[in-house]
Design an enzyme around this catalytic site. Structure first.
Site, PDB file in Angstrom:
ATOM      1  N   HIS A 101       0.839  -1.204   0.000  1.00 22.45           N
ATOM      2  CA  HIS A 101       0.000   0.000   0.000  1.00 22.45           C
ATOM      3  C   HIS A 101       0.870   1.248   0.000  1.00 22.45           C
ATOM      4  CE1 HIS A 101       0.630  -1.389   4.139  1.00 22.45           C
ATOM      5  NE2 HIS A 101       0.689  -0.114   4.479  1.00 22.45           N
ATOM      6  N   HIS A 103       0.724   5.152   1.111  1.00 21.67           N
ATOM      7  CA  HIS A 103      -0.001   6.175   1.880  1.00 21.67           C
ATOM      8  C   HIS A 103       0.056   7.499   1.118  1.00 21.67           C
ATOM      9  CE1 HIS A 103      -0.013   4.093   5.925  1.00 21.67           C
ATOM     10  NE2 HIS A 103       1.012   3.453   5.379  1.00 21.67           N
TER      11      HIS A 103
HETATM   12  P1  AMP Z   1       1.553   0.362   7.417  1.00 22.57           P
HETATM   13  O1  AMP Z   1       1.945   0.626   8.838  1.00 22.57           O
HETATM   14  O2  AMP Z   1       2.323   1.152   6.416  1.00 22.57           O
HETATM   15  O3  AMP Z   1       1.524  -1.129   7.109  1.00 22.57           O
HETATM   16  O4  AMP Z   1       0.081   0.924   7.274  1.00 22.57           O
HETATM   17  C1  AMP Z   1      -1.052   0.182   7.505  1.00 22.57           C
HETATM   18  C2  AMP Z   1      -2.174   1.184   7.631  1.00 22.57           C
HETATM   19  O5  AMP Z   1      -3.398   0.481   7.481  1.00 22.57           O
HETATM   20  C3  AMP Z   1      -2.230   1.895   8.987  1.00 22.57           C
HETATM   21  O6  AMP Z   1      -2.048   3.300   8.793  1.00 22.57           O
HETATM   22  C4  AMP Z   1      -3.624   1.544   9.518  1.00 22.57           C
HETATM   23  O7  AMP Z   1      -4.258   2.637  10.146  1.00 22.57           O
HETATM   24  C5  AMP Z   1      -4.362   1.147   8.252  1.00 22.57           C
HETATM   25  N1  AMP Z   1      -5.452   0.200   8.441  1.00 22.57           N
HETATM   26  C6  AMP Z   1      -5.427  -0.961   9.127  1.00 22.57           C
HETATM   27  N2  AMP Z   1      -6.621  -1.583   9.059  1.00 22.57           N
HETATM   28  C7  AMP Z   1      -7.412  -0.780   8.293  1.00 22.57           C
HETATM   29  C8  AMP Z   1      -8.760  -0.860   7.853  1.00 22.57           C
HETATM   30  N3  AMP Z   1      -9.549  -1.897   8.186  1.00 22.57           N
HETATM   31  N4  AMP Z   1      -9.265   0.139   7.096  1.00 22.57           N
HETATM   32  C9  AMP Z   1      -8.482   1.190   6.765  1.00 22.57           C
HETATM   33  N5  AMP Z   1      -7.199   1.315   7.137  1.00 22.57           N
HETATM   34  C10 AMP Z   1      -6.664   0.345   7.901  1.00 22.57           C
END
Ligand code: AMP
Ligand code: ZN
Length: 141
Positions: A101, A103
């Site tokens: 993903h 951001h």
């Molecule tokens: P990372 O730390 O780069 O792996 O980012 C993962 C992101 O996913 C975090 O910023 C979380 O807040 C976000 N996240 C986790 N679960 C969900 C969800 N169900 N819907 C939307 N965002 C999510």
């Protein structure tokens, strides 16, 4: 193909709720539940891939192709003063969801909730040091 136990695959499939920002045949974009800044969006490929290392070029190509359009929609909606793109790979680098993903973090001010903390080492590396590091990476292709 959806990956078992992957929450982002479940979001793509509609098994888990999300606030969808954009979708097409290759890409899904939705609001990060943490909303580090208002409009904080995650852009993901529909093909499950663990992180940048495991991503085939054609998946990366479609993912990144869509990002400027999504960034411009966020910019139009909220007129941020700037925007950071961030991609975390592996646990040490703060990856917590193991489906690639990107951001998109709109920036509204220095104290808006997002900040960098990195050390600048410009004075510690000579041009020769940089050439040596580049050579070692070149040789790893
Ligand atoms: P990372 O730390 O780069 O792996 O980012 C993962 C992101 O996913 C975090 O910023 C979380 O807040 C976000 N996240 C986790 N679960 C969900 C969800 N169900 N819907 C939307 N965002 C999510
Ligand atoms: Zn997945």
């Amino acid at each position: 193909m959806a990956h078992e136990d992957c929450i982002f695959c479940k979001i793509i499939d509609g098994e888990l709720p999300s606030a969808k920002v954009y979708e097409d045949e290759a890409v899904y974009a939705f609001l990060d539940i943490s909303q580090v800044t208002k409009g904080h969006t995650l852009v993901i490929p529909k093909t499950h891939t663990k992180n940048i290392y495991e991503t085939p070029p054609e998946v990366a190509s479609k993912l990144f192709e869509r990002i400027p359009t999504i960034a411009n929609a966020i910019k139009k909606a909220y007129q941020p003063a700037g925007m950071n793109l961030l991609n975390n790979n592996e646990k040490l680098a703060d990856q917590s969801v193991f489906h690639l993903h990107i951001h998109l973090l709109p920036r509204y001010g220095e104290d808006d909730g997002f900040s960098f903390n990195w050390q600048v080492h410009t004075d510690d590396y000579s041009q020769d040091d940089l050439q040596q590091i580049a050579k070692e990476i070149n040789e790893a292709f």
